[in-house]
Design a protein around this motif. Structure first.
Motif, PDB file in Angstrom:
ATOM      1  N   ASN A  18       0.932  -1.282  -0.089  1.00  0.00           N
ATOM      2  CA  ASN A  18       0.023   0.094  -0.007  1.00  0.00           C
ATOM      3  C   ASN A  18       0.914   1.212   0.057  1.00  0.00           C
ATOM      4  N   GLY A  19       2.268   1.123  -0.020  1.00  0.00           N
ATOM      5  CA  GLY A  19       2.988   2.369   0.055  1.00  0.00           C
ATOM      6  C   GLY A  19       3.686   2.910  -1.127  1.00  0.00           C
ATOM      7  N   ILE A  20       3.240   1.767  -2.222  1.00  0.00           N
ATOM      8  CA  ILE A  20       3.518   1.963  -3.512  1.00  0.00           C
ATOM      9  C   ILE A  20       2.719   3.283  -3.939  1.00  0.00           C
ATOM     10  N   GLU A  21       3.527   4.235  -4.414  1.00  0.00           N
ATOM     11  CA  GLU A  21       2.938   5.557  -5.070  1.00  0.00           C
ATOM     12  C   GLU A  21       2.323   5.139  -6.366  1.00  0.00           C
ATOM     13  N   LEU A  22       1.351   6.002  -6.778  1.00  0.00           N
ATOM     14  CA  LEU A  22       0.916   5.698  -7.816  1.00  0.00           C
ATOM     15  C   LEU A  22       1.802   6.088  -8.988  1.00  0.00           C
ATOM     16  N   ASN A  23       1.890   5.415 -10.257  1.00  0.00           N
ATOM     17  CA  ASN A  23       2.733   5.551 -11.387  1.00  0.00           C
ATOM     18  C   ASN A  23       2.621   6.959 -11.746  1.00  0.00           C
ATOM     19  N   GLN A  24       3.739   7.890 -11.668  1.00  0.00           N
ATOM     20  CA  GLN A  24       3.466   9.419 -11.837  1.00  0.00           C
ATOM     21  C   GLN A  24       3.120   9.672 -13.263  1.00  0.00           C
ATOM     22  N   ILE A  25       3.701   8.699 -14.312  1.00  0.00           N
ATOM     23  CA  ILE A  25       3.346   8.829 -15.682  1.00  0.00           C
ATOM     24  C   ILE A  25       1.849   8.924 -15.752  1.00  0.00           C
ATOM     25  N   CYS A  26       1.326   7.632 -15.377  1.00  0.00           N
ATOM     26  CA  CYS A  26      -0.254   7.630 -15.377  1.00  0.00           C
ATOM     27  C   CYS A  26      -1.021   8.450 -14.932  1.00  0.00           C
ATOM     28  N   ASP A  27      -0.363   8.849 -13.450  1.00  0.00           N
ATOM     29  CA  ASP A  27      -1.117   9.700 -12.813  1.00  0.00           C
ATOM     30  C   ASP A  27      -1.189  11.284 -13.596  1.00  0.00           C
ATOM     31  N   ILE A  28      -0.248  11.587 -14.065  1.00  0.00           N
ATOM     32  CA  ILE A  28      -0.411  12.920 -14.910  1.00  0.00           C
ATOM     33  C   ILE A  28      -1.169  12.432 -16.343  1.00  0.00           C
ATOM     34  N   ALA A  29      -0.996  11.423 -17.035  1.00  0.00           N
ATOM     35  CA  ALA A  29      -1.438  10.848 -18.198  1.00  0.00           C
ATOM     36  C   ALA A  29      -3.287  10.816 -17.836  1.00  0.00           C
ATOM     37  N   ASP A  30      -3.517  10.353 -16.834  1.00  0.00           N
ATOM     38  CA  ASP A  30      -5.051  10.261 -16.579  1.00  0.00           C
ATOM     39  C   ASP A  30      -5.596  11.702 -16.520  1.00  0.00           C
ATOM     40  N   LEU A  31      -4.951  12.848 -16.384  1.00  0.00           N
ATOM     41  CA  LEU A  31      -5.436  14.039 -16.139  1.00  0.00           C
ATOM     42  C   LEU A  31      -6.237  14.397 -17.655  1.00  0.00           C
ATOM     43  N   ALA A  32      -5.642  13.892 -18.697  1.00  0.00           N
ATOM     44  CA  ALA A  32      -5.837  14.383 -20.122  1.00  0.00           C
ATOM     45  C   ALA A  32      -5.766  13.550 -21.026  1.00  0.00           C
ATOM     46  N   ASP A  37      -6.714  18.393 -27.532  1.00  0.00           N
ATOM     47  CA  ASP A  37      -5.788  19.547 -27.613  1.00  0.00           C
ATOM     48  C   ASP A  37      -4.331  19.377 -27.043  1.00  0.00           C
ATOM     49  N   VAL A  38      -4.057  18.247 -26.360  1.00  0.00           N
ATOM     50  CA  VAL A  38      -3.110  17.953 -25.810  1.00  0.00           C
ATOM     51  C   VAL A  38      -1.950  17.371 -26.527  1.00  0.00           C
ATOM     52  N   ILE A  39      -0.893  17.621 -26.704  1.00  0.00           N
ATOM     53  CA  ILE A  39       0.263  16.915 -27.601  1.00  0.00           C
ATOM     54  C   ILE A  39       0.782  15.941 -26.583  1.00  0.00           C
ATOM     55  N   LYS A  40       0.398  14.712 -26.713  1.00  0.00           N
ATOM     56  CA  LYS A  40       0.892  13.627 -25.609  1.00  0.00           C
ATOM     57  C   LYS A  40       2.252  13.011 -26.089  1.00  0.00           C
ATOM     58  N   LEU A  41       3.203  13.475 -25.072  1.00  0.00           N
ATOM     59  CA  LEU A  41       4.443  12.885 -25.426  1.00  0.00           C
ATOM     60  C   LEU A  41       4.926  12.262 -24.003  1.00  0.00           C
ATOM     61  N   TRP A  42       3.924  11.876 -23.418  1.00  0.00           N
ATOM     62  CA  TRP A  42       4.273  11.391 -21.832  1.00  0.00           C
ATOM     63  C   TRP A  42       4.586   9.792 -21.728  1.00  0.00           C
ATOM     64  N   ILE A  43       3.562   9.206 -22.546  1.00  0.00           N
ATOM     65  CA  ILE A  43       3.492   7.544 -22.367  1.00  0.00           C
ATOM     66  C   ILE A  43       4.793   7.264 -23.411  1.00  0.00           C
ATOM     67  N   ARG A 347       2.384  21.720 -14.735  1.00  0.00           N
ATOM     68  CA  ARG A 347       2.300  22.977 -15.094  1.00  0.00           C
ATOM     69  C   ARG A 347       2.364  23.124 -16.913  1.00  0.00           C
ATOM     70  N   ILE A 348       3.190  22.252 -17.296  1.00  0.00           N
ATOM     71  CA  ILE A 348       3.382  22.116 -18.633  1.00  0.00           C
ATOM     72  C   ILE A 348       2.194  21.544 -19.403  1.00  0.00           C
ATOM     73  N   LEU A 349       1.424  20.723 -18.939  1.00  0.00           N
ATOM     74  CA  LEU A 349       0.236  20.066 -19.313  1.00  0.00           C
ATOM     75  C   LEU A 349      -0.745  21.197 -19.035  1.00  0.00           C
ATOM     76  N   LYS A 350      -0.927  22.064 -18.060  1.00  0.00           N
ATOM     77  CA  LYS A 350      -1.865  22.969 -18.079  1.00  0.00           C
ATOM     78  C   LYS A 350      -1.673  24.484 -18.883  1.00  0.00           C
ATOM     79  N   GLU A 351      -0.158  24.847 -19.026  1.00  0.00           N
ATOM     80  CA  GLU A 351      -0.127  25.920 -19.487  1.00  0.00           C
ATOM     81  C   GLU A 351       0.319  26.024 -20.960  1.00  0.00           C
ATOM     82  N   ALA A 352       1.055  24.797 -21.136  1.00  0.00           N
ATOM     83  CA  ALA A 352       1.641  24.458 -22.605  1.00  0.00           C
ATOM     84  C   ALA A 352       0.728  23.679 -23.603  1.00  0.00           C
ATOM     85  N   GLY A 353      -0.102  22.911 -22.871  1.00  0.00           N
ATOM     86  CA  GLY A 353      -0.860  21.720 -23.689  1.00  0.00           C
ATOM     87  C   GLY A 353       0.127  20.754 -24.164  1.00  0.00           C
ATOM     88  N   VAL A 354       1.178  20.430 -23.454  1.00  0.00           N
ATOM     89  CA  VAL A 354       2.077  19.248 -23.887  1.00  0.00           C
ATOM     90  C   VAL A 354       2.121  18.291 -22.575  1.00  0.00           C
TER      91      VAL A 354
END
Lengths: 396, 396
Positions: A18-32, A37-43, A347-354
């Motif tokens: 239960n101490g495993i943090e949520l995968n931060q890539i998915c954590d951010i990707a799941d937002l959008a 309109d987002v250029i998706k270069l995360w995954i 911030r880059i996701l929100k402000e730059a759409g990337v």
């Protein structure tokens, strides 16, 4: 369906789990994920659908009723196609009796670690590293011993072998190598592979080598493989996937190569992890291997162009530290004054759409980095680079 | 490709792993998987291909380019379809935030055990049991505490609750229940479920309930489910699969239901075991759930006929002890004078041309049994029953 708002502390589960943090890539990707309109270069995946000839092979197999249980190690036709693939590309002779088909590269690593690790054993992992490797070791009760890559003044990452060998203790069970490396783009030189092989032999240590990005190099040659310098009885397990070479990320199929004589162990581990991989998907994978060489070439050419665009654009910025990757399709960079890649990625996701991946997702040493996947349409990466440039200029 | 001839002892792997015996069902099935003259009743699957409407949904999703990574917990449409399915069939309200999609029922159990077990913890398992459950616990460093079913003089199996509760120690972490039970066909009565629930609550013990065969009962009602008698915060994990209800064994897709608040844990466990289940396969599963109720009914009707044929045929033989199953699509029987079901299963394959599973595959208490799957064409089970009858008559 955003469950994060409704979590309550779960008692009665191991702290290790239960101490495993949520995968931060998915954590951010799941937002959008669905935002056009987002250029998706995360995954870590390209933007192409799976080639038509591979999808057609799946449809044919479905029509032919290939919908029932099959061999846990994988259908013989697929293991034989893998034998041919390795001969053709790496000029190595890996018998069909050394392959097992897995539900993607991650399950290949899960089975590799299950095969050799006892709870409490140590695994040496150069970091930053693919988070899945680190978490798998923890889930199975092992201990990750991180060895940081060094950054070179000339640009690029290096793994110091003294650092690596100096991390070995009496509890070391495995050295895990991922070359070309996600996220750093580092490629292990062949002479270093020889040194690691000899060291591992002398100590009786296993090598787990994740060679998923072998084709994605930028010097005209495939990345060196441990398969080229080892014997069938060496303590080497190589993990791989169909995801990257053939744009099959969503198919969940990969493979593991194990020493001669370990078939029973991997037969069992496949049986007790997933029973097998979907039968018709295995037939599609045969088509990928046998008819997909030209496709791989075109994909690498596309990545070469993407790498040039993103790296050269950001290389111009005084506040960005650029490490041109020797391999993979990732660009791993840091921004002067940025303490948290995680906050910056949001911030880059929100402000730059990337959509970019925060380096903190890749464990110790990654906190001050961001990762971009450039295996996409050059027009898309160009627009992404433009947006990033505009955003980063303002951060100075 | 018969690797069994070329095995050499693998040093450097944990005894817990290399000591796992090859799955005895597969071991025998691999002898004649492709032999058209064998009547195959060994594996736990029907003889039908997946229904056309499900295959078509997969093809549509493939054509639509559903070939890339998706949510680790599963696509929202599928989790919502599961919510509807459980409301419709069991009249329970399980929110979409309590499901995770897994690579089959076996991976659902793998993740369930990973979620709650520490190495050294004990899991109570009524036996004989599905071998996968037993081996998963071992792979993860847990200890199986077997509790034998009792056989009733009147025929049938029973689980004595005093036996079950008496097996609990300070190290017990989980009670694993599989009702309807593979291989015995036993179904846990609702009042026993209530007793187990109350006992588990009082001790803080987890229940892992494998409810794969709920529809396959022969008294006109679905088998009772722990979901009907528990709260969203109870320490209950239910595992299930698309394999049996919709003839999707070769697709490798199942699901896990966890307590409210454990989404993060199962999101991570999916990520680090298989990342997700193939995206287009998930869309096919939505079709199975939303359009497949009539198909399930027809499958249960077919099994009802198969059960009648095989059980009544062998019931006539004086040297066969028949236990008419209350649930599942398995018939578990013993033959007077037979010491090893494994040897007998090999003889039946060779001499009678029928593939049966040896009871020894199901752990302690199964050695003197054989298992037949009767979820097949009545004409096929009739021929299988005839061949078995002729063979067993000669054993007296």
């Amino acid at each position: 369906m955003d469950y994060r708002a409704t979590e309550w502390p779960v008692s009665g589960t191991p702290a290790r789990i239960n101490g495993i943090e949520l995968n931060q890539i998915c954590d951010i990707a799941d937002l959008a994920r669905e935002d056009p309109d987002v250029i998706k270069l995360w995954i870590g995946e390209g933007d192409l659908p799976t080639p038509q000839f591979i999808r057609e092979a799946a449809v044919s197999a479905l029509s032919a009723g290939q919908t029932r249980y099959t061999y846990a190690l994988g259908v013989p036709a697929l293991r034989e196609a893998l034998e041919r693939y390795h001969k053709r590309h790496f000029n190595v002779d890996i018998g069909a009796d050394r392959f097992s088909i897995t539900a993607g590269g991650v399950q290949a690593i899960m089975q590799a670690v299950q095969a050799v690790l006892n709870p409490g054993d140590e695994v040496i992992v150069p970091v930053p590293a693919w988070p899945n490797l680190i978490e798998i070791i923890g889930i199975l009760g092992g201990k990750v011993v991180p060895v940081p890559y060094r950054t070179l003044a000339a640009g690029g990452f290096a793994l110091d072998l003294d650092d690596l060998f100096g991390a070995v203790t009496s509890k070391t069970r495995v050295i895990a190598i991922n070359s070309p490396s996600n996220p750093t783009g580092w490629v292990m030189p062949r002479e270093h592979m020889l040194a690691v092989r000899d060291f591992a032999r002398s100590k009786g240590i296993w090598i787990i080598s994740d060679e998923v990005y072998s084709h994605f190099t930028y010097n005209g040659a495939l990345a060196p493989s441990f398969l080229e310098i080892t014997e069938p009885t060496d303590r080497l397990i190589v993990t791989n996937t169909f995801s990257k070479n053939w744009c099959m990320t969503g198919w969940r199929i990969g493979w593991v190569i194990y020493p001669k004589g370990m078939s029973k162990i991997f037969d069992n581990l496949s049986q007790y992890n997933t029973t097998s991989v979907a039968t018709f998907v295995q037939h599609a994978a045969v088509a990928a291997l046998d008819q997909g060489d030209e496709f791989i070439k075109s994909l690498v050419a596309r990545s070469t162009r993407g790498r040039e665009i993103i790296c050269s654009t950001l290389d111009k910025l005084p506040n960005v530290r650029v490490f041109w990757p020797d391999g993979t399709f990732y660009f791993f960079f840091s921004v002067h004054g940025m303490n948290s890649g995680y906050d910056m990625a949001r911030r880059i996701l929100k402000e730059a759409g990337v959509g970019v991946a925060p380096g903190s997702a890749f464990g110790p040493g990654g906190e001050e980095f961001l990762r971009v996947c450039f295996a996409v349409d050059p027009a898309l990466i160009e627009e992404g680079a433009r947006r990033l440039e505009a955003f980063l200029c303002k951060q100075q």
